[in-house]
Design an enzyme around this catalytic site. Structure first.
Site, PDB file in Angstrom:
ATOM      1  CB  SER A  83     -64.994 -57.608 -27.804  1.00 36.23           C
ATOM      2  OG  SER A  83     -64.368 -58.897 -27.473  1.00 36.23           O
ATOM      3  CG  HIS A 135     -62.635 -53.748 -27.726  1.00 42.34           C
ATOM      4  ND1 HIS A 135     -61.554 -54.323 -27.048  1.00 42.34           N
ATOM      5  CD2 HIS A 135     -63.444 -55.068 -28.161  1.00 42.34           C
ATOM      6  CE1 HIS A 135     -61.585 -55.480 -27.420  1.00 42.34           C
ATOM      7  NE2 HIS A 135     -62.618 -55.986 -27.835  1.00 42.34           N
TER       8      HIS A 135
END
Length: 156
Positions: A83, A135
Site C-alpha cells: 500500500s 500510506h
C-alpha cells in the site's frame, strides 16, 4: 533495531507480504492500473526504481512512526503490504498529471476522491490496524518526485 544491525532488506521485503486475499487483490489492482499509466511513459527500469524508492520511503516512514508511536511500538515487526508503494505511485501520477499533463500520466478526480477518502478512513482507524505512516509517507514522496521536475524548472 534489526535494520540498524545491517538487515537493510527489511526496508523492502514487507511489500511482498499481504494479510489476506482481498489485501493483495486490492494492492495488485492499483499496481496494474498505475503501472499501465507510468511504465509505458517512463520505461521498466525507471518504474522499478520508483517502486523500490516508494517501498524504501514508505517503510522508513512506518518504521519511524512505530519507533515513536505510543499506540503500537511493535507495529513495524508485523507490517506488510504494498500500500505504501501504491500510495507513492498514486501521488506520483497525480502530480505528473497536474504539472505535466502532456505526458499522459494522470489520475482522475474520482480516483483522487477514492484514494484520499480511503487514506482518511484508514487514518481514523475505521478499518482496524493499518500502516498509515507507510500510506502517507508513500503519498508524500510520490507527490514530491512527481512534482520535482516542474518545480525545479520554475526555481531555475
Amino acid at each position: 533495531k534489526d535494520i540498524m544491525k545491517g538487515q537493510v532488506w527489511r526496508l523492502f521485503t514487507p511489500i511482498f507480504r499481504h494479510g489476506d486475499v482481498l489485501h493483495i487483490l486490492f494492492n495488485m489492482m492499483w499496481m496494474v492500473d498505475l503501472g499501465r499509466r507510468i511504465e509505458p511513459i517512463r520505461g521498466t527500469t525507471r518504474f522499478v526504481g520508483l517502486v523500490l524508492c516508494f517501498a524504501l520511503f514508505s517503510n522508513l516512514a512506518e518504521a519511524g512512526w512505530a519507533a515513536v508511536s505510543p499506540w503500537e511500538p511493535q507495529h513495524f515487526s508485523v507490517f506488510f503490504g504494498m500500500s505504501g508503494v501504491v500510495s507513492g505511485l498514486f501521488g506520483y501520477a497525480w502530480m505528473c498529471g497536474r504539472f505535466r499533463p502532456y505526458e499522459r500520466i494522470a489520475v482522475g478526480q474520482q480516483e483522487l476522491g477514492y484514494m484520499l477518502g480511503w487514506l482518511v478512513i484508514c487514518s481514523f482507524g475505521f478499518v482496524g490496524p493499518i500502516a498509515n505512516a507507510a500510506h502517507w509517507g508513500g503519498l508524500v514522496i510520490g507527490m514530491a518526485i512527481g512534482a520535482a521536475p516542474s518545480l525545479w524548472r520554475k526555481v531555475r
